[in-house]
Write a protein that holds these residues in place. Structure first.
Motif, PDB file in Angstrom:
ATOM      1  N   VAL A  43       0.807  -1.225   0.068  1.00 25.99           N
ATOM      2  CA  VAL A  43      -0.003   0.055   0.250  1.00 25.99           C
ATOM      3  C   VAL A  43       0.909   0.918   0.063  1.00 25.99           C
ATOM      4  N   VAL A  44       1.990   1.039   0.984  1.00 25.59           N
ATOM      5  CA  VAL A  44       2.457   2.736   0.510  1.00 25.59           C
ATOM      6  C   VAL A  44       3.764   2.610  -0.783  1.00 25.59           C
ATOM      7  N   LEU A  45       4.124   1.720  -1.446  1.00 28.34           N
ATOM      8  CA  LEU A  45       4.352   1.619  -2.028  1.00 28.34           C
ATOM      9  C   LEU A  45       3.921   2.166  -3.801  1.00 28.34           C
ATOM     10  N   LYS A  46       2.473   1.532  -3.623  1.00 33.25           N
ATOM     11  CA  LYS A  46       1.502   1.490  -4.456  1.00 33.25           C
ATOM     12  C   LYS A  46       0.720   3.243  -4.475  1.00 33.25           C
ATOM     13  N   TRP A  47       1.216   3.977  -3.427  1.00 33.18           N
ATOM     14  CA  TRP A  47       0.700   5.481  -2.947  1.00 33.18           C
ATOM     15  C   TRP A  47       1.277   6.243  -3.347  1.00 33.18           C
ATOM     16  N   LEU A  48       2.731   5.857  -3.427  1.00 33.35           N
ATOM     17  CA  LEU A  48       4.018   6.508  -4.244  1.00 33.35           C
ATOM     18  C   LEU A  48       4.221   7.100  -5.509  1.00 33.35           C
ATOM     19  N   VAL A  49       3.654   5.455  -5.932  1.00 31.79           N
ATOM     20  CA  VAL A  49       3.657   5.517  -7.404  1.00 31.79           C
ATOM     21  C   VAL A  49       2.623   6.496  -7.876  1.00 31.79           C
ATOM     22  N   GLU A  50       1.711   6.390  -7.271  1.00 33.52           N
ATOM     23  CA  GLU A  50       0.274   7.202  -7.919  1.00 33.52           C
ATOM     24  C   GLU A  50      -0.158   8.698  -7.950  1.00 33.52           C
ATOM     25  N   HIS A  51       1.483   9.031  -6.100  1.00 34.79           N
ATOM     26  CA  HIS A  51       1.113  10.153  -6.187  1.00 34.79           C
ATOM     27  C   HIS A  51       2.954  10.909  -7.143  1.00 34.79           C
ATOM     28  N   HIS A  52       3.175  10.026  -7.623  1.00 35.64           N
ATOM     29  CA  HIS A  52       4.575  10.193  -8.716  1.00 35.64           C
ATOM     30  C   HIS A  52       5.279  11.007  -7.429  1.00 35.64           C
ATOM     31  N   ILE A  53       5.701  10.108  -6.833  1.00 40.49           N
ATOM     32  CA  ILE A  53       7.360  10.413  -5.895  1.00 40.49           C
ATOM     33  C   ILE A  53       7.960   8.611  -6.097  1.00 40.49           C
ATOM     34  N   SER A  54       9.463   9.527  -6.142  1.00 41.42           N
ATOM     35  CA  SER A  54      10.554   8.531  -6.452  1.00 41.42           C
ATOM     36  C   SER A  54      10.485   7.689  -5.326  1.00 41.42           C
ATOM     37  N   TYR A  55      11.168   6.852  -5.299  1.00 38.39           N
ATOM     38  CA  TYR A  55      12.176   5.327  -4.665  1.00 38.39           C
ATOM     39  C   TYR A  55      12.728   4.621  -5.111  1.00 38.39           C
ATOM     40  N   GLN A  56      13.354   4.182  -3.724  1.00 40.74           N
ATOM     41  CA  GLN A  56      14.475   3.011  -4.126  1.00 40.74           C
ATOM     42  C   GLN A  56      14.233   1.841  -3.492  1.00 40.74           C
ATOM     43  N   ALA A  57      13.424   0.170  -3.005  1.00 42.45           N
ATOM     44  CA  ALA A  57      13.131  -0.543  -1.855  1.00 42.45           C
ATOM     45  C   ALA A  57      13.780  -1.624  -2.661  1.00 42.45           C
ATOM     46  N   LYS A  58      14.355  -2.011  -0.550  1.00 41.20           N
ATOM     47  CA  LYS A  58      14.873  -2.995  -1.063  1.00 41.20           C
ATOM     48  C   LYS A  58      14.969  -4.201   0.065  1.00 41.20           C
ATOM     49  N   ILE A  59      14.384  -5.579  -0.490  1.00 38.99           N
ATOM     50  CA  ILE A  59      13.828  -6.604   0.349  1.00 38.99           C
ATOM     51  C   ILE A  59      14.731  -7.385   1.138  1.00 38.99           C
ATOM     52  N   THR A  60      14.097  -7.643   2.160  1.00 37.06           N
ATOM     53  CA  THR A  60      15.154  -8.262   3.223  1.00 37.06           C
ATOM     54  C   THR A  60      14.369 -10.086   3.157  1.00 37.06           C
TER      55      THR A  60
END
Length: 319
Positions: free
Chosen positions: A25-42
């Motif tokens: 839900v967090v990453l989807k919200w960021l995409v919808e609001h055109h906010i870039s990010y980088q994510a690393k998964i443990t």
């Protein structure tokens, strides 16, 4: 609003899948609001340490080096208390590198302790609205016998609470309860199973210039905010904004008194019991000579003897 370059460390397995749901839900919200990010998964225990160290070498920097003309690289954890524990320890002495947090574990005691919402979107929006980090107290510990040291954001316990954590983490009920967002109940069930079996043990305490000994300690917890075990207020008046920590020692008592004390704990009246000892200090030492379970931020330490010195430190969080 500070302009941020977001770097996420995500533990999808936190809270038996709560971490994955929160991340989605967090990453989807960021995409919808055109906010870039980088994510690393443990992918395994300790992986958050490695990922944090990599980011520290390549992107992260202290808040004192921030430049208002550029985006500030912010590390944000999506996971539980254990994931946050790994990240904070990976940063170690670099306590001026701020950390954001979106809680999605079983207990989420740190979130309770700093009064952080456990709704992932609300937590994200709070992160995005913050202008600068704020300091909170964390505790440094040095275990002399095995020469191990680290930091904890919640608490380090020896005896009953550690036994409860070990039992809860090994139980099937924790995973099932997490599916219904009732993970904290797994600690309650574990407590009901363990509290009558935990035996008393001798400990020595050095605090506020005094040395005290207890022959039948039952629970021994050092904490810098009120909560442990998924929301139980073991130290109701503790605050992570104060430059001190609190030590709670409970003596082993008979069955009926244990039940009565458990009810007092639920009502936050347990500190009035003569069987509960409460200390507040910036430096504490605890020696336990008989092997006991330990836990640091919910991470289990196998039964052993302990000689631990505690001191408080200030670290920046983006909350």
């Amino acid at each position: 609003m500070t302009h941020l370059e977001l770097f996420f460390i995500i533990n999808k397995k936190a809270g038996s899948g709560n971490g994955e749901q929160a991340a989605d839900v967090v990453l989807k919200w960021l995409v919808e609001h055109h906010i870039s990010y980088q994510a690393k998964i443990t992918n395994y225990q300790g992986h958050a340490i490695e990922l944090t160290q990599q980011l520290k070498q390549t992107h992260l920097k202290p808040w004192s080096d921030s430049d208002t003309t550029k985006k500030f690289p912010l590390l944000v954890v999506i996971g539980g208390d254990g994931t946050l524990h790994e990240v904070v320890n990976a940063l170690g002495d670099e306590t001026d590198i701020p950390v954001g947090y979106i809680p999605s574990g079983s207990g989420n005691d740190f979130a309770r302790g700093v009064q952080l919402t456990r709704d992932p979107i609300e937590a994200l929006q709070q992160i995005l609205s913050v202008k600068q980090p704020q300091p909170f107290t964390v505790v440094h510990y040095l275990e002399q016998i095995k020469q191990e040291e680290g930091l904890f954001t919640n608490n380090l316990g020896i005896g009953l609470d550690a036994n409860i954590v070990a039992t809860a983490n090994a139980s099937k009920s924790k995973k099932n309860l997490n599916r219904y967002h009732l993970g904290s109940l797994s600690y309650l069930l574990a407590a009901m199973h363990v509290m009558f079996k935990q035996k008393g043990f001798p400990i020595l305490v050095e605090v506020n210039g005094e040395t005290k000994s207890f022959n039948q300690a039952y629970l021994c917890t050092t904490t810098n905010h009120p909560y442990f075990g998924g929301g139980l207020a073991i130290a109701p008046n503790a605050s992570p904004k104060e430059a001190c920590m609190e030590l709670i020692i409970v003596e082993r008592i008979n069955l009926f008194k244990i039940i009565h004390l458990a009810f007092l704990l639920l009502r936050q009246k347990h500190l009035n019991s003569k069987h509960v000892h409460h200390y507040k200090s910036s430096q504490i030492r605890i020696v336990s000579t008989t092997p006991q379970f330990g836990q640091a931020d919910g991470e289990v330490i196998s039964p052993r003897a302990f000689d631990i010195s505690f001191s408080v430190r200030e670290r920046l969080f983006w909350l």
